[in-house]
Motif scaffolding. Sequence first.
Motif, PDB file in Angstrom:
ATOM      1  N   ILE A  32     -23.708   2.005 -26.852  1.00  0.00           N
ATOM      2  CA  ILE A  32     -24.074   2.844 -25.855  1.00  0.00           C
ATOM      3  C   ILE A  32     -23.043   2.201 -24.641  1.00  0.00           C
ATOM      4  O   ILE A  32     -22.893   1.113 -24.318  1.00  0.00           O
ATOM      5  N   GLU A  33     -22.379   3.259 -23.917  1.00  0.00           N
ATOM      6  CA  GLU A  33     -21.653   3.248 -22.875  1.00  0.00           C
ATOM      7  C   GLU A  33     -22.318   2.975 -21.561  1.00  0.00           C
ATOM      8  O   GLU A  33     -23.209   3.597 -21.355  1.00  0.00           O
ATOM      9  N   HIS A  34     -21.998   1.977 -20.719  1.00  0.00           N
ATOM     10  CA  HIS A  34     -22.838   1.664 -19.676  1.00  0.00           C
ATOM     11  C   HIS A  34     -21.768   1.083 -18.268  1.00  0.00           C
ATOM     12  O   HIS A  34     -21.193  -0.041 -18.680  1.00  0.00           O
ATOM     13  N   GLY A  35     -21.411   1.768 -17.318  1.00  0.00           N
ATOM     14  CA  GLY A  35     -20.533   1.420 -16.385  1.00  0.00           C
ATOM     15  C   GLY A  35     -19.151   1.051 -16.865  1.00  0.00           C
ATOM     16  O   GLY A  35     -18.646   0.191 -16.489  1.00  0.00           O
ATOM     17  N   GLY A  36     -18.687   1.821 -17.764  1.00  0.00           N
ATOM     18  CA  GLY A  36     -17.323   1.615 -18.434  1.00  0.00           C
ATOM     19  C   GLY A  36     -17.216   0.391 -19.386  1.00  0.00           C
ATOM     20  O   GLY A  36     -16.162   0.128 -19.853  1.00  0.00           O
ATOM     21  N   ARG A  37     -18.539  -0.123 -19.860  1.00  0.00           N
ATOM     22  CA  ARG A  37     -18.651  -1.099 -20.820  1.00  0.00           C
ATOM     23  C   ARG A  37     -19.211  -0.649 -21.965  1.00  0.00           C
ATOM     24  O   ARG A  37     -20.117   0.335 -21.797  1.00  0.00           O
ATOM     25  N   VAL A  38     -18.994  -0.993 -22.778  1.00  0.00           N
ATOM     26  CA  VAL A  38     -19.508  -0.585 -24.233  1.00  0.00           C
ATOM     27  C   VAL A  38     -20.505  -1.840 -24.652  1.00  0.00           C
ATOM     28  O   VAL A  38     -20.101  -2.971 -24.802  1.00  0.00           O
ATOM     29  N   LEU A  39     -21.850  -1.359 -24.789  1.00  0.00           N
ATOM     30  CA  LEU A  39     -22.913  -2.378 -25.116  1.00  0.00           C
ATOM     31  C   LEU A  39     -23.515  -2.180 -26.530  1.00  0.00           C
ATOM     32  O   LEU A  39     -23.583  -0.836 -26.950  1.00  0.00           O
ATOM     33  N   SER A  40     -23.998  -3.076 -27.299  1.00  0.00           N
ATOM     34  CA  SER A  40     -24.316  -2.728 -28.598  1.00  0.00           C
ATOM     35  C   SER A  40     -25.618  -3.830 -28.958  1.00  0.00           C
ATOM     36  O   SER A  40     -25.694  -4.809 -28.419  1.00  0.00           O
TER      37      SER A  40
END
Length: 282
Positions: free
Chosen positions: A234-242
């Motif tokens: 998922i994308e959050h604040g321009g970062r990709v989290l897994s």
Amino acid sequence: MTTVSPDTGVGPLLRGWRELRRISQLDLALRADSSARHISFIETGRSRPSEEMILRLAEHLDIPVRERNALLVVAGYAPRYPQTPLDDPAMASVREGLDRLLAGYEPYPALVVDGTYDVVAANRGIALLMEGIPEELLVPPLNAMRITLHPAGLAPRILNLREWRADLLAQMERQIALVRSPELRTLYEEVAAYPVEDRGAGTGDGNGVGAGTDAEVGGQGRERTPSFALPLVIEHGGRVLSFIASIATFNTPMDVTVAELAIETFLPADRETAAYLRERLA
């Protein structure tokens, strides 16, 4: 609440559960210390089972406690398992325990949902992921499936949405087969009808997130997501989290409310995700 037709006897209901579990009358009889003949008589209505026998068969058929109550009522007995509201004083220890568990899991996301995926409690990690969701989706009771799959919810941010959506819908289908809940069926029909954006290739390989995800988010040198479980990317604040999700339930619950609670935790699938969460929720 589960609804049962008054014309449906306890025998056919028990037979339905036995067939769902793919257990023969003989196997069930051996497990329940009975005979195949007696099980047959119960299922055909030739014999009225005692309250003890219904509960014993339900135990060996792994029938949810709400459905055990339904079987007892159909057979003419009183429900055995209470359904205590979570805000009842008698449930204080349960609430306190859940709150401690969620707080202890921070900064990683974790939440508790009931039998229809309404959010009972959530920690700051979940609140972080839900930043920017429209207010109309956040009106209580929050519903985890609706928030996740709604086109105005988290869905546009989930990079492997098709795989994640398919997994969630399959999970709901398995639950519907077990509890026969009209409310859950209605929710399923709603979220299954949500449109899914066609993002083209490169969002996953069906068994996890493939190389396309790294390229898509510009993750040069980023640690690859492990393939032992389907991740939520998922994308959050321009970062990709897994994340890798896990679900826990209470062991041998004796209350319908407690039996239907599920604790879902999201473990960071890479060092970058863990570091980002520690930074944001320090």
